[in-house]
Design an enzyme around this catalytic site. Structure first.
Site, short mmCIF file in Angstrom:
data_model
loop_
_atom_site.label_atom_id
_atom_site.label_comp_id
_atom_site.label_asym_id
_atom_site.label_seq_id
_atom_site.Cartn_x
_atom_site.Cartn_y
_atom_site.Cartn_z
CE LYS A 49 -6.78 0.24 3.94
NZ LYS A 49 -8.14 1.25 3.96
CE1 TYR B 279 -2.71 -12.01 5.69
CE2 TYR B 279 -1.11 -11.89 7.63
CZ TYR B 279 -1.38 -11.86 5.94
OH TYR B 279 -0.48 -11.22 5.28
CG HIS C 267 -4.09 1.57 -4.01
ND1 HIS C 267 -4.63 0.58 -3.98
CD2 HIS C 267 -4.10 1.89 -2.52
CE1 HIS C 267 -5.20 -0.42 -3.11
NE2 HIS C 267 -4.77 0.60 -2.11
NE ARG D 91 -3.62 -2.27 2.48
CZ ARG D 91 -3.50 -3.73 2.72
NH1 ARG D 91 -2.50 -3.73 3.27
NH2 ARG D 91 -4.59 -4.58 2.42
CG HIS E 250 -6.07 -8.38 0.18
ND1 HIS E 250 -6.15 -8.72 -0.98
CD2 HIS E 250 -5.82 -7.10 0.46
CE1 HIS E 250 -6.29 -7.63 -1.68
NE2 HIS E 250 -5.97 -6.61 -0.92
NE ARG F 214 -2.76 -3.14 -2.19
CZ ARG F 214 -2.20 -3.99 -1.58
NH1 ARG F 214 -0.85 -4.05 -1.21
NH2 ARG F 214 -3.03 -4.63 -0.72
#
Length: 395
Positions: free
Chosen positions: A267, A366, A329, A240, A356, A332
């Site tokens: 995020k 995650y 951005h 990012r 993500h 990505r």
């Protein structure tokens, strides 16, 4: 230099908020919507903290200085002004006002938010919510009140802003429910009354035939070494934009047997690993002698600060790359598309590398090391793929 009332009164809004400093940690933030908020910056327990002292002109320069002096006297006596304010609210009955609950919510989330996100949340509260709802008891705030607060934003056709302000208000109301100030969330029924936000996508180049010429433009950039290095690294790591510009040397493991960059993803707020291809390591090694005397890999002109949010976008515009064609951005989306369609890597591997949230086989957590070996191979293959496109003959 100390402020004057004339200077504060005549301060004009700019595209982005900016500060005018006084003394003793007192300053005023001038917002794009002309709002002017007094703030006090101080240190307590080794940590920097801030307090809001009100809005100009309701709170004059003289009154702001008087409040500053009162709070600094508390500091001299070993008392945290923030704690004192909370205790005062509890006694005078304002502990249940919308603003008090909102600031309590804000403080509870501050450790897990990035500086940029926390600043944006506070700006939305102070600019839009507090002037209309701040002094009211949160138990007295109704859906109609929230909608009335949002209506001027909607009438200005700032539909995205209205949606985001509502999102913050909903978080505050849910905090109010969780802490027993209210029994239900009054904001829950407001969204259907707002004009829907049209979905938007970051501009990105994804066609291989366009990527080579684009990369050649990036490598032809003749500006500062810092921006040049960031432009060349961005497509190789596709993190990012905020993560790139705030990268720190302490997180770069260039001398490891398997070089990598480790940081907390903005995020997901989870540890993230970016395996560094040989091309990425070469860029960082070349930059190291020039910026390693300070924390940030890509420092801005002011010592101790990272590169500007707009530095890379401005550089691309200067090279003749329109914002409708490619955004910062967009690196990505470029990587996500080509890694899948051109290099045939598994979607879950790509998603993990994009930081993500990807459920594991049990549908839960995650894992930063998931597919790490395959991601190392992917990142080197990706860098080689980009080199091939950039150096391919155009004859």
């Amino acid at each position: 230099m100390a402020l004057t009332d004339t200077a504060v009164r005549n301060a004009k809004p700019k595209e982005k908020p900016y500060k005018l400093g006084d003394s003793g940690g007192l300053f005023v933030i001038v917002r794009p919507n002309r709002a002017k908020w007094w703030r006090l910056k101080y240190r307590f327990g080794g940590k920097e903290q801030q307090l809001s002292l009100g809005v100009y002109p309701e709170v004059s320069l003289h009154q702001a200085r008087r409040r500053r002096d009162e709070y600094r006297q508390l500091l001299a006596n070993g008392v945290n002004p923030s704690d004192q304010r909370k205790a005062t609210h509890a006694v005078d009955g304002t502990a249940d006002s919308f603003e008090t609950v909102a600031r309590e919510f804000f403080e509870s989330r501050l450790p897990s938010w990035s500086p940029g996100h926390s600043s944006m949340v506070l700006m939305r509260l102070e600019t839009y919510a507090f002037p209309r709802l701040g002094t009211r008891l949160i138990a007295d705030v109704r859906a109609q009140d929230i909608l009335a607060m949002l209506r001027p934003i909607q009438e200005a056709e700032k539909y995205e802003t209205a949606s985001r302000v509502l999102m913050v208000v909903r978080q505050v109301c849910r905090h109010g429910v969780a802490t027993g100030r209210i029994t239900h969330d009054p904001s829950a029924s407001v969204r259907p009354a707002l004009t829907p936000v049209a979905p938007t996508h970051f501009a990105a180049i994804t066609d291989p035939k366009d990527i080579g010429p684009f990369l050649r433009k990036l490598h032809g950039y003749e500006g500062t070494r810092v921006v040049m290095s960031a432009l060349r690294l961005a497509p190789l790591v596709f993190v990012r934009p905020g993560e790139l510009r705030q990268a720190q040397w302490s997180d770069m493991k260039l001398d490891a047997a398997k070089p990598q960059w480790e940081f907390i993803a903005t995020k997901t707020h989870t540890p993230h690993i970016v395996p560094l291809a040989t091309q990425a390591v070469a860029i960082l090694r070349a930059l190291h002698p020039h910026t390693s005397h300070q924390p940030f890999v890509f420092p801005g002109p002011r010592n101790g600060r990272p590169m500007s949010e707009n530095a890379l976008a401005a550089a691309m515009r200067a090279m003749g790359i329109p914002k409708e064609t490619m955004s910062v951005h967009g690196f990505r989306a470029l990587a996500r598309t080509c890694l899948d369609e051109q290099l045939s890597f598994a979607p879950q591997v790509i998603e993990h590398q994009l930081a993500h949230r990807v459920p594991d086989s049990l549908g839960t957590a995650y894992n930063r090391t998931q597919h790490l070996q395959e991601r190392r191979r992917m990142m080197q293959r990706w860098a080689d793929f980009l080199d091939d496109l950039r150096t391919k003959s155009t004859a």
